[in-house]
Scaffold this motif. Structure first.
Motif, PDB file in Angstrom:
ATOM      1  N   CYS A 119      -2.066   9.604   3.062  1.00 21.00           N
ATOM      2  CA  CYS A 119      -1.978   8.415   3.905  1.00 21.00           C
ATOM      3  C   CYS A 119      -3.008   7.441   3.355  1.00 21.00           C
ATOM      4  N   VAL A 120      -2.542   6.285   2.929  1.00 24.56           N
ATOM      5  CA  VAL A 120      -3.396   5.339   2.220  1.00 24.56           C
ATOM      6  C   VAL A 120      -3.447   4.016   2.976  1.00 24.56           C
ATOM      7  N   GLY A 121      -4.516   3.284   2.763  1.00 20.60           N
ATOM      8  CA  GLY A 121      -4.663   1.959   3.339  1.00 20.60           C
ATOM      9  C   GLY A 121      -5.436   1.067   2.397  1.00 20.60           C
ATOM     10  N   VAL A 122      -5.575  -0.190   2.771  1.00 18.28           N
ATOM     11  CA  VAL A 122      -6.250  -1.142   1.878  1.00 18.28           C
ATOM     12  C   VAL A 122      -7.720  -1.316   2.227  1.00 18.28           C
ATOM     13  N   GLY A 123      -8.170  -0.699   3.334  1.00 14.89           N
ATOM     14  CA  GLY A 123      -9.587  -0.745   3.671  1.00 14.89           C
ATOM     15  C   GLY A 123      -9.963  -1.983   4.469  1.00 14.89           C
ATOM     16  N   TRP A 124     -11.018  -1.832   5.251  1.00 12.90           N
ATOM     17  CA  TRP A 124     -11.523  -2.943   6.071  1.00 12.90           C
ATOM     18  C   TRP A 124     -12.921  -3.375   5.666  1.00 12.90           C
ATOM     19  N   PRO A 186       4.897  12.775  -0.413  1.00 16.98           N
ATOM     20  CA  PRO A 186       4.849  11.818   0.691  1.00 16.98           C
ATOM     21  C   PRO A 186       3.598  10.946   0.676  1.00 16.98           C
ATOM     22  N   VAL A 187       3.829   9.643   0.727  1.00 15.51           N
ATOM     23  CA  VAL A 187       2.751   8.663   0.816  1.00 15.51           C
ATOM     24  C   VAL A 187       3.011   7.804   2.052  1.00 15.51           C
ATOM     25  N   HIS A 188       2.151   7.936   3.039  1.00 12.64           N
ATOM     26  CA  HIS A 188       2.263   7.150   4.260  1.00 12.64           C
ATOM     27  C   HIS A 188       1.273   5.992   4.207  1.00 12.64           C
ATOM     28  N   ILE A 189       1.594   4.938   4.913  1.00 14.28           N
ATOM     29  CA  ILE A 189       0.747   3.759   4.941  1.00 14.28           C
ATOM     30  C   ILE A 189       0.011   3.715   6.269  1.00 14.28           C
ATOM     31  N   GLY A 190      -1.311   3.672   6.202  1.00 18.46           N
ATOM     32  CA  GLY A 190      -2.114   3.547   7.396  1.00 18.46           C
ATOM     33  C   GLY A 190      -2.543   2.113   7.618  1.00 18.46           C
ATOM     34  N   ARG A 202       8.723  -1.042   2.862  1.00 15.33           N
ATOM     35  CA  ARG A 202       9.175  -1.269   1.486  1.00 15.33           C
ATOM     36  C   ARG A 202       8.848  -0.116   0.556  1.00 15.33           C
ATOM     37  N   LEU A 203       7.661   0.502   0.761  1.00 19.56           N
ATOM     38  CA  LEU A 203       7.137   1.395  -0.270  1.00 19.56           C
ATOM     39  C   LEU A 203       6.705   2.770   0.232  1.00 19.56           C
ATOM     40  N   GLY A 204       6.564   2.947   1.533  1.00 20.94           N
ATOM     41  CA  GLY A 204       6.010   4.190   2.047  1.00 20.94           C
ATOM     42  C   GLY A 204       7.065   5.193   2.480  1.00 20.94           C
ATOM     43  N   ASP A 205       6.581   6.401   2.755  1.00 21.39           N
ATOM     44  CA  ASP A 205       7.412   7.445   3.354  1.00 21.39           C
ATOM     45  C   ASP A 205       7.146   7.555   4.841  1.00 21.39           C
ATOM     46  N   GLY A 206       6.181   6.794   5.328  1.00 28.58           N
ATOM     47  CA  GLY A 206       5.844   6.828   6.736  1.00 28.58           C
ATOM     48  C   GLY A 206       4.806   5.773   7.040  1.00 28.58           C
TER      49      GLY A 206
END
Length: 293
Positions: A119-124, A186-190, A202-206
């Protein structure tokens, strides 16, 4: 219903191998689907960034809190468990070069028998992202390209992979081993933003929009599904992970999350450095949810 638990961070015990082995093994014993580990490559002593998950705008941990690398931690726990899923939540994508990350993730996945979920994100935290060498303001475009590079390197391409983008460029490279599911690892977007919802579609599995509820959550999920459909993807194939607390979740509350669209519940732990107290909380939670042991 899949139920995951986030390893507690604020008490500084995630760097204690004995504690973490006991915690992970108990999760597996109780029937939880996976353990989730957080990432901060660095914390900083002074920052202007606003933490989006607390009204104070400040992150609730000291800057010297030990936070192990998530993939290294999951590799360690893979060797101490048999079937427990292994997940990042959230891995800060701009902190990582995707070519190196592709190899690291594939290695953990293969050695664990296909148990990894990213589960990946762009960070804050701007200060963290910039300390790792990435431009904070372009991290969204960078993340999209990183995801494309990861998928390409995980795919079976006997001719090798070439890529020439805004941020990364290489020719004719091969990366082995491949994940068990190859490019479908699996790559989920957080995240809680509209950009995160669009990226998930567009790009994630979750999609893992923790901390969002009600009409705001419904709008994000609708946006995710619309983006998936526009990209020619099946919106119903995308998993949704929603959050709650180990000590407060019960069957009725879990049912409410399912009604909101949850395929997985990701549970946070109260702060505790007492492993027996943590195990008692987990056992009681598993009993309330009737998890299969």
């Amino acid at each position: 219903m899949k139920v995951s638990v986030v390893a507690p961070v604020t008490d500084g015990i995630t760097a204690d191998p004995e504690w973490m082995v006991g915690f992970a093994r108990h999760l597996e014993l109780c029937g939880f689907e996976s353990i989730v580990v957080a990432e901060h490559t660095v914390l900083v002593t002074r920052y202007d960034s606003v933490y989006p998950y607390d009204k104070s705008g400040r992150v609730g941990m000291a800057s010297d809190c030990p936070i192990p690398d998530p993939l290294e931690m999951l590799a360690f726990l893979a060797g101490q468990t048999n079937r427990l899923g292994l997940a990042t939540g959230v891995l800060v994508l701009p902190n990582h070069h995707p070519v190196v990350l592709a190899k690291r993730a594939a290695t953990v996945d293969v050695l664990s028998g296909g148990r990894l979920r990213l589960c990946v994100g762009v960070g804050w935290l701007r200060e963290e992202v910039e300390a790792c060498g990435a431009d904070f303001d372009s991290r969204g475009r960078r993340a999209d390209e990183q995801l494309a590079v990861l998928r390409a390197l995980w795919a079976d391409r006997p001719e090798g992979v070439s890529h020439h983008g805004e941020f990364f460029s290489f020719d004719d490279v091969m990366s082995y081993p491949k994940p068990i599911a190859a490019e479908h690892l699996p790559v989920h977007i957080g995240g809680h933003s509209r950009a995160a919802a669009r990226r998930a579609g567009r790009l994630g599995d979750g999609f893992q929009p923790l901390g969002v509820a009600g009409p705001e959550l419904a709008a994000l999920l609708a946006l995710m599904r619309a983006e998936a459909a526009a990209a020619g993807r099946d919106p119903e194939a995308l998993e949704v992970s929603l959050g709650h607390l180990v000590t407060k979740i019960d069957a009725d509350r879990a049912g409410g999350l399912v009604e909101q669209g949850a395929d997985r519940i990701v549970l946070g732990m109260p702060p505790t450095a007492d492993i027996e107290q943590a195990k008692d909380m987990l056992s009681a939670c598993a009993q309330r949810l009737s998890l299969p042991s």
